[in-house]
Write an enzyme that holds these catalytic residues in place. Sequence first.
Site, PDB file in Angstrom:
ATOM      1  CB  ALA A   1       3.030  -0.299  -3.215  1.00 55.69           C
TER       2      ALA A   1
ATOM      3  N   GLY B   1      -0.637  -0.753  -0.265  1.00 58.50           N
ATOM      4  CA  GLY B   1      -0.954  -2.248  -1.356  1.00 58.50           C
ATOM      5  C   GLY B   1      -1.275  -3.128  -0.477  1.00 58.50           C
TER       6      GLY B   1
ATOM      7  CD  GLU C   1      -4.220  -0.708  -3.034  1.00 60.39           C
ATOM      8  OE1 GLU C   1      -2.635  -0.621  -3.217  1.00 60.39           O
ATOM      9  OE2 GLU C   1      -4.477  -0.028  -4.199  1.00 60.39           O
TER      10      GLU C   1
HETATM   11  N1  CO8 Z   1       8.381   0.744   1.524  1.00 64.11           N
HETATM   12  C1  CO8 Z   1       9.237   0.487   2.170  1.00 64.11           C
HETATM   13  N2  CO8 Z   1       9.573   0.301   3.627  1.00 64.11           N
HETATM   14  C2  CO8 Z   1       8.798   0.392   4.534  1.00 64.11           C
HETATM   15  C3  CO8 Z   1       7.623   0.597   4.088  1.00 64.11           C
HETATM   16  C4  CO8 Z   1       7.092   0.075   2.426  1.00 64.11           C
HETATM   17  N3  CO8 Z   1       5.767   0.546   2.771  1.00 64.11           N
HETATM   18  N4  CO8 Z   1       6.756   0.527   5.691  1.00 64.11           N
HETATM   19  C5  CO8 Z   1       8.419   0.235   6.498  1.00 64.11           C
HETATM   20  N5  CO8 Z   1       9.346   0.685   5.828  1.00 64.11           N
HETATM   21  C6  CO8 Z   1       9.994   0.290   6.322  1.00 64.11           C
HETATM   22  C7  CO8 Z   1      11.200   1.208   6.938  1.00 64.11           C
HETATM   23  O1  CO8 Z   1      11.324   2.257   5.756  1.00 64.11           O
HETATM   24  C8  CO8 Z   1      12.161   0.832   7.582  1.00 64.11           C
HETATM   25  O2  CO8 Z   1      12.971   0.630   6.935  1.00 64.11           O
HETATM   26  P1  CO8 Z   1      14.601   0.780   7.987  1.00 64.11           P
HETATM   27  O3  CO8 Z   1      14.317   0.158   8.938  1.00 64.11           O
HETATM   28  O4  CO8 Z   1      15.596   0.213   6.639  1.00 64.11           O
HETATM   29  O5  CO8 Z   1      14.960   2.190   7.640  1.00 64.11           O
HETATM   30  C9  CO8 Z   1      11.227  -0.980   8.838  1.00 64.11           C
HETATM   31  O6  CO8 Z   1      10.622  -0.802   7.082  1.00 64.11           O
HETATM   32  C10 CO8 Z   1      10.310  -0.203   9.610  1.00 64.11           C
HETATM   33  O7  CO8 Z   1       9.427   0.924   9.316  1.00 64.11           O
HETATM   34  P2  CO8 Z   1       9.704   1.865  10.211  1.00 64.11           P
HETATM   35  O8  CO8 Z   1      11.169   2.449  11.317  1.00 64.11           O
HETATM   36  O9  CO8 Z   1       8.760   3.280  10.125  1.00 64.11           O
HETATM   37  O10 CO8 Z   1       8.838   1.400  11.352  1.00 64.11           O
HETATM   38  P3  CO8 Z   1       7.633   2.132  12.617  1.00 64.11           P
HETATM   39  O11 CO8 Z   1       7.096   1.500  13.281  1.00 64.11           O
HETATM   40  O12 CO8 Z   1       8.463   3.998  12.643  1.00 64.11           O
HETATM   41  O13 CO8 Z   1       6.232   2.676  11.263  1.00 64.11           O
HETATM   42  C11 CO8 Z   1       4.886   2.880   9.528  1.00 64.11           C
HETATM   43  C12 CO8 Z   1       5.352   2.121  10.872  1.00 64.11           C
HETATM   44  C13 CO8 Z   1       3.763   2.863  10.292  1.00 64.11           C
HETATM   45  C14 CO8 Z   1       4.093   1.197   9.075  1.00 64.11           C
HETATM   46  C15 CO8 Z   1       5.736   3.396   8.751  1.00 64.11           C
HETATM   47  O14 CO8 Z   1       7.190   2.238   8.153  1.00 64.11           O
HETATM   48  C16 CO8 Z   1       5.217   3.719   7.816  1.00 64.11           C
HETATM   49  O15 CO8 Z   1       4.326   4.647   7.623  1.00 64.11           O
HETATM   50  N6  CO8 Z   1       4.997   2.826   5.918  1.00 64.11           N
HETATM   51  C17 CO8 Z   1       4.906   3.256   5.468  1.00 64.11           C
HETATM   52  C18 CO8 Z   1       3.163   3.229   5.241  1.00 64.11           C
HETATM   53  C19 CO8 Z   1       2.523   3.062   3.699  1.00 64.11           C
HETATM   54  O16 CO8 Z   1       2.581   4.950   3.416  1.00 64.11           O
HETATM   55  N7  CO8 Z   1       2.176   2.821   2.814  1.00 64.11           N
HETATM   56  C20 CO8 Z   1       1.521   2.863   1.344  1.00 64.11           C
HETATM   57  C21 CO8 Z   1       2.954   2.484   0.198  1.00 64.11           C
HETATM   58  S1  CO8 Z   1       2.147   3.507  -0.781  1.00 64.11           S
HETATM   59  C22 CO8 Z   1       1.262   1.826  -1.421  1.00 64.11           C
HETATM   60  O17 CO8 Z   1       0.862   0.877  -0.565  1.00 64.11           O
HETATM   61  C23 CO8 Z   1       0.711   2.136  -3.649  1.00 64.11           C
HETATM   62  C24 CO8 Z   1       0.192   0.728  -3.555  1.00 64.11           C
HETATM   63  C25 CO8 Z   1       0.061   0.743  -4.506  1.00 64.11           C
HETATM   64  C26 CO8 Z   1       1.130   0.891  -5.960  1.00 64.11           C
HETATM   65  C27 CO8 Z   1       1.179   2.008  -7.255  1.00 64.11           C
HETATM   66  C28 CO8 Z   1       2.359   2.486  -8.135  1.00 64.11           C
HETATM   67  C29 CO8 Z   1       1.590   2.304  -9.107  1.00 64.11           C
END
Ligand code: CO8
Length: 258
Positions: free
Chosen positions: A63, A108, A111
């Site tokens: 998400a 998400g 999920e």
């Molecule tokens: N949300 C928003 N932006 C994201 C997300 C995300 N989940 N994941 C990646 N991005 C964006 C980054 O911010 C980045 O944007 P920008 O270039 O503008 O800085 C772009 O995508 C590329 O990402 P990275 O530079 O971080 O790429 P890497 O190759 O270095 O890393 C990863 C890849 C490991 C996947 C890293 O991006 C990461 O850790 N992302 C987050 C993963 C995460 O924690 N996901 C879980 C989120 S919580 C969730 O899903 C809860 C679900 C239930 C919600 C219920 C609501 C009540």
Amino acid sequence: MGFVLYEQKDGYAVVTINRPEALNALNSEVLDELGSVFQGIDLETVRAVILTGAGQKSFVAGADIGEMSTLTVEEGEAFGKRGNDVFRMIETFPVPVIAAVNGFALGGGNELAMSCDIRICSENAVFGQPEVGLGITPGFGGTQRLARIINPGKAKELIYTAANVKAPEALAIGLVNAVYPIDELLPAAEKMAAKIARNAPIAVRACKKAINDGLQVDMDEAIQIEERLFGSCFTTEDQIEGMKAFLEKRKVEGFKNK
Ligand code: CO8
């Protein structure tokens, strides 16, 4: 429909989450478009759906953390419901949905994949529920579906530790059915979808319903669900043709979805 692409092929459809600049993270717009695309699928002609992410790096990286970062308790609950409603629609979608997981399936993203009937993935796929590291619980069904798909102890370990799982381990714990080189993932998903599409659609749908509904109740009730759905296939044109073809030692001409 900029964030979700739709392509209809012969008997099946490919739905692609298309927000590669954010690794296909799910914000409200993506969730709404995803719901609308599924609602618009023509079930007369589409007998299976493939769900994948744009690019070769990520299925869905979760998400949208930016959007979630300022939510209040009420807004958090509402955002969870928004995702859950769409994911539940996919889970109960009348025809099978295959997740072709092409990279990150985190939070998400995992999920969403778990809301699909079948998961296959690329060799670079990474699965996980990182939410506790962000100070939240999985909120799009992760606490419920992971424990049902793999064993509950392993699900608890993955959720409590927020550890990621790479493709080979995902295969070993039963989270995915098969792992492919990235270029072979979509062709494999399409081959599976086409194979499903060649079978009697009413029967395939009844199987999905029987399995899904049966898993929610005890075995006595589950068997009755199967009996009703089994019975409902009889006197359909496809049942009559399927059995006639066998008895006449010939191939089915092509099921009609009737
Ligand atoms: N949300 C928003 N932006 C994201 C997300 C995300 N989940 N994941 C990646 N991005 C964006 C980054 O911010 C980045 O944007 P920008 O270039 O503008 O800085 C772009 O995508 C590329 O990402 P990275 O530079 O971080 O790429 P890497 O190759 O270095 O890393 C990863 C890849 C490991 C996947 C890293 O991006 C990461 O850790 N992302 C987050 C993963 C995460 O924690 N996901 C879980 C989120 S919580 C969730 O899903 C809860 C679900 C239930 C919600 C219920 C609501 C009540």
